[in-house]
Design a protein around this motif. Structure first.
Motif, PDB file in Angstrom:
ATOM      1  N   GLY A   2      13.080  74.325  36.838  1.00  0.00           N
ATOM      2  CA  GLY A   2      12.639  75.044  35.639  1.00  0.00           C
ATOM      3  C   GLY A   2      12.156  76.423  36.040  1.00  0.00           C
ATOM      4  O   GLY A   2      10.949  76.633  36.257  1.00  0.00           O
ATOM      5  N   LYS A  27      16.525  69.528  39.385  1.00  0.00           N
ATOM      6  CA  LYS A  27      16.568  70.575  38.370  1.00  0.00           C
ATOM      7  C   LYS A  27      15.374  71.506  38.542  1.00  0.00           C
ATOM      8  O   LYS A  27      14.239  71.053  38.734  1.00  0.00           O
ATOM      9  N   ALA A  43      17.529  74.154  35.576  1.00  0.00           N
ATOM     10  CA  ALA A  43      17.534  73.157  34.519  1.00  0.00           C
ATOM     11  C   ALA A  43      18.205  73.728  33.275  1.00  0.00           C
ATOM     12  O   ALA A  43      18.142  74.934  33.012  1.00  0.00           O
ATOM     13  N   VAL A  67      10.935  76.672  28.494  1.00  0.00           N
ATOM     14  CA  VAL A  67       9.837  76.486  29.443  1.00  0.00           C
ATOM     15  C   VAL A  67       9.386  75.036  29.337  1.00  0.00           C
ATOM     16  O   VAL A  67       8.884  74.612  28.299  1.00  0.00           O
ATOM     17  N   GLY A  68       9.599  74.256  30.412  1.00  0.00           N
ATOM     18  CA  GLY A  68       9.261  72.840  30.399  1.00  0.00           C
ATOM     19  C   GLY A  68       7.900  72.566  30.992  1.00  0.00           C
ATOM     20  O   GLY A  68       7.140  73.479  31.344  1.00  0.00           O
ATOM     21  N   ASP A  73      17.479  73.564  30.090  1.00  0.00           N
ATOM     22  CA  ASP A  73      16.637  74.241  29.102  1.00  0.00           C
ATOM     23  C   ASP A  73      16.183  75.606  29.607  1.00  0.00           C
ATOM     24  O   ASP A  73      16.072  76.566  28.839  1.00  0.00           O
ATOM     25  N   SER A  74      15.957  75.720  30.911  1.00  0.00           N
ATOM     26  CA  SER A  74      15.569  77.018  31.460  1.00  0.00           C
ATOM     27  C   SER A  74      16.710  78.023  31.357  1.00  0.00           C
ATOM     28  O   SER A  74      16.482  79.220  31.179  1.00  0.00           O
ATOM     29  N   ASN A  83      11.914  79.231  34.428  1.00  0.00           N
ATOM     30  CA  ASN A  83      10.949  79.850  33.511  1.00  0.00           C
ATOM     31  C   ASN A  83       9.575  79.197  33.636  1.00  0.00           C
ATOM     32  O   ASN A  83       8.547  79.874  33.469  1.00  0.00           O
ATOM     33  N   THR A  84       9.547  77.900  33.917  1.00  0.00           N
ATOM     34  CA  THR A  84       8.259  77.233  34.135  1.00  0.00           C
ATOM     35  C   THR A  84       7.600  77.791  35.392  1.00  0.00           C
ATOM     36  O   THR A  84       6.378  78.028  35.414  1.00  0.00           O
TER      37      THR A  84
END
Length: 664
Positions: free
Chosen positions: A461, A459, A577, A585-586, A579-580, A463-464
């Protein structure tokens, strides 16, 4: 190494296609075109199963015509790809770029296929809210469909469950049934409900599900209330409910379930038929739906699954087909059927409500239902085009592909089911064989998929990654204890240059477009060029593999309000991912994927081509793409494609190149 299999496949299939390209296609228009849309069918797997003798009917069809990889869209997501099949244009024209778009003014995610507008005027009287008109459901895909163009020339069309076609225009004369994008009665894309006294589910929030606790006490009966749609006359939008009673007889191994005025007797492992349900607000007419019940267990604890509340085709609360009465006509002829856009409930499997065997039984039922609809329409298919959509390979691949030994380089996971995908391809092959035989040799047949499949091991992220590279900033304690407005309120917009949203989209926080944009339009090209270089150089620190094969701007002509600034094409094994995809942002940029959802296609399109098998040889020297499907159907039926269609007729020889001018 990662691309070697795809290259070998392309060469092998090119040889298959070339064998059929020696005969020129007949010039005359055909009377009938049968199009079987098999979501997620993968060319590498199909080639393998052909060689193993598991798919003899598709192999025989390819021997008559052709079998080639089918170039998907950028990105290769189902709503994008099927919109291209529908219109013969790319996303820059039809306007669908992802499952998830964003509203640049509200800085919030939005679904791409359809938009629900609330009534413009509401009269509030205490707890009551009286809508005064103006609410509607609007399809967001642009451009004329191939069946509309055929209809305009007097050619009949029947289109069963085409994705990205909700809501259909009930004024069309063509018979159509909505597919992917159709919500349930709650307005979601599939929310199941679970009635249980099993403590394992006590207090749990299930993604995609609602838990209702049953309390039998010392007796044999328990009651609950099924959650229904929001009350349109409630100022708080409180949900309507329906009483449910479960009476168990453990000695005889049966349970009697009463929903409103309906009741069904079930044994463990048994599915009910469709159960009609109605939710009645204090004002206005009732809203009708239907559910199927599955009694998973009775000994010890009761676990009763209630499917998402599908719109009832006999009395749909929203437009389901064209003409308006067509869904009811179908239901009276073949029985009620799933109307939810994605009927296979992978969320129930992921939540542990279904066992793998439960899910597979559920998926087989949906495939049989699709076959039943196809057979009904094929019996009266005399002229024009008949399109039938099959979803089961796609949804089963998402949750069974990587577990089933299809990737020799991957260590098998627990609970290996090696025959699931081969058996499913074989069953679909048998259905295709029966439908092609029933259609007759004078019918042009196209079997196609929108994309293939690949494992989803890691996965990303995104945005991370953007935050670590300084493109995205988060609000801090100094900004105040409360987040900003909206679902992306955790982002510090005045200090953010770029953000990711959707499964393949990346956007600049552009001044004059985004509500709090900071990137000056004159710097847009420079920032995007820098992002592209960095993204395409992004390497997984654990594996050393490239994560992103391409970061492409959309094609020229794309709507800047809808289109991402870059479309991210992940390498095989990688995907954004969850959530992204909704702006999260993880803590980590890359994490292992341990979810049931273990394979995907939201990657670079070169990694996951689709399939095209035809009953007629393709013109010599031609590749094939989804954009070619609509103009090919039109030409086959004697209708000229409009100039907006960017694809070409796959059976027509390529136009000769203009002669070169002699040197002067």
């Amino acid at each position: 190494m990662r691309r070697a299999g795809a290259v070998a496949l392309t060469l092998a299939l090119a040889a298959v296609a070339a064998a059929g390209c020696r005969r020129p296609p007949p010039p005359a228009a055909v009377r009938r075109v049968l199009v079987l849309g098999i979501d997620g069918m993968d060319p590498q797997l199909l080639q393998r199963f052909m060689a193993e003798g598991r798919t003899p009917h598709l192999k025989a069809l390819a021997a008559r015509g052709a079998f080639v990889p089918l170039e998907s869209t950028v990105p290769p997501q189902s709503p994008v790809a099927w919109s291209t099949v529908i219109t013969g244009t790319g996303p820059e024209q039809h306007g669908i770029f992802d499952f998830v778009h964003r509203d640049p003014r509200a800085l919030a995610p939005a679904l791409s296929i359809a938009r629900v507008s609330e009534p413009k005027h509401v009269l509030r009287l205490g707890r009551l809210a009286l809508p005064l008109g103006g609410g509607r459901v609007e399809q967001l895909r642009r451009g004329a469909s191939f069946w509309e163009l055929l209809e305009g020339q007097g050619v009949a069309g029947t289109v069963l469950k085409m994705p990205a076609n909700f809501p259909p225009d009930e004024r069309w004369r063509s018979r159509t049934l909505a597919g992917m994008g159709t919500p349930d009665l709650l307005g979601t894309y599939g929310t199941f409900q679970l009635l249980t006294d099993d403590p394992a589910f006590t207090g749990r929030e299930l993604r995609g599900g609602i838990v209702h606790q049953l309390d039998f006490g010392a007796g044999q009966r328990a009651a609950a209330r099924l959650t229904g749609p929001p009350d349109p006359f409630s100022a708080q939008r409180a949900p309507l409910t329906l009483p449910v009673e479960v009476a168990v007889d453990r000695a005889n191994g049966v349970a009697l379930v009463r929903l409103g005025d309906e009741q069904r007797l079930l044994t463990p492992g048994e599915w009910s038929d469709w159960v009609p349900v109605a939710f009645s607000p204090p004002l206005g007419r009732s809203m009708h739906g239907m559910v199927r019940l599955f009694l998973r267990s009775l000994a010890g604890q009761v676990v009763l699954y209630v499917s998402p509340i599908n719109l009832d085709p006999l009395d749909p609360a929203l437009p389901l087909g064209s003409p308006a009465g067509y869904p009811a006509e179908l239901a009276r002829a073949v029985g009620r059927f799933h109307t939810l856009g994605i009927p296979e409930d992978t969320k129930a499997l992921a939540a542990g409500v279904f066992t793998p065997e439960d899910f597979l039984a559920h998926a087989r039922q949906i495939l049989a239902e699709s076959e039943r609809l196809a057979r009904y329409e094929l019996r009266r298919f005399d002229r024009g085009v008949l399109f039938v959509y099959f979803s089961t390979i796609d949804e089963t691949s998402h949750v069974f592909y990587q577990f089933r030994g299809l990737e020799p380089s991957l260590a098998p996971k627990e609970g290996l089911y090696p025959e699931v995908m081969p058996a499913l391809y074989a069953r679909v092959d048998a259905i295709v064989g029966d439908l092609v035989r029933a259609a007759g040799e004078d019918t042009l047949v196209l079997v196609l998929s929108d994309h293939g499949f690949a494992p989803f091991d890691r996965k990303v992220g995104l945005n991370t990654w953007l935050a670590r590279r300084g493109y995205l900033a988060l609000r801090t304690a100094a900004d105040g204890p409360a987040p900003g407005a909206g679902p992306l309120g955790h982002i510090d917009w005045p200090r953010t240059q770029a953000y990711a949203l959707g499964l393949n989209g990346l956007y600049l926080n552009l001044r004059g477009r985004e509500a709090q944009g900071v990137v000056p339009p004159e710097e847009r090209a420079e920032v995007l060029a820098r992002l592209r270089r960095e993204l395409e150089a992004f390497v997984d620190p654990e594996t050393g593999a490239r994560v992103i094969l391409s970061a492409r701007p959309p094609a020229v002509g794309a709507d800047p309000e809808r289109a991402p600034d870059l479309i991210i094409g992940y390498d095989r094994g990688y995907r954004v991912a969850d959530d992204s995809a909704i702006g999260g942002v993880g803590d980590e940029i890359i994490t292992p994927n341990r979810d049931v959802w273990s394979a995907d296609h939201c990657m670079d399109r070169d990694v996951v081509p689709g399939v095209l098998v035809t009953s007629r040889p393709l013109a010599a020297g031609r590749g094939a793409g989804l954009v070619d499907v609509a103009p090919t159907i039109l030409r086959a039926l004697g209708v000229a494609p409009p100039p907006a269609m960017t694809g070409r007729d796959l059976f027509a020889p390529a136009p000769a190149a203009p002669p070169k001018e002699p040197p002067r």
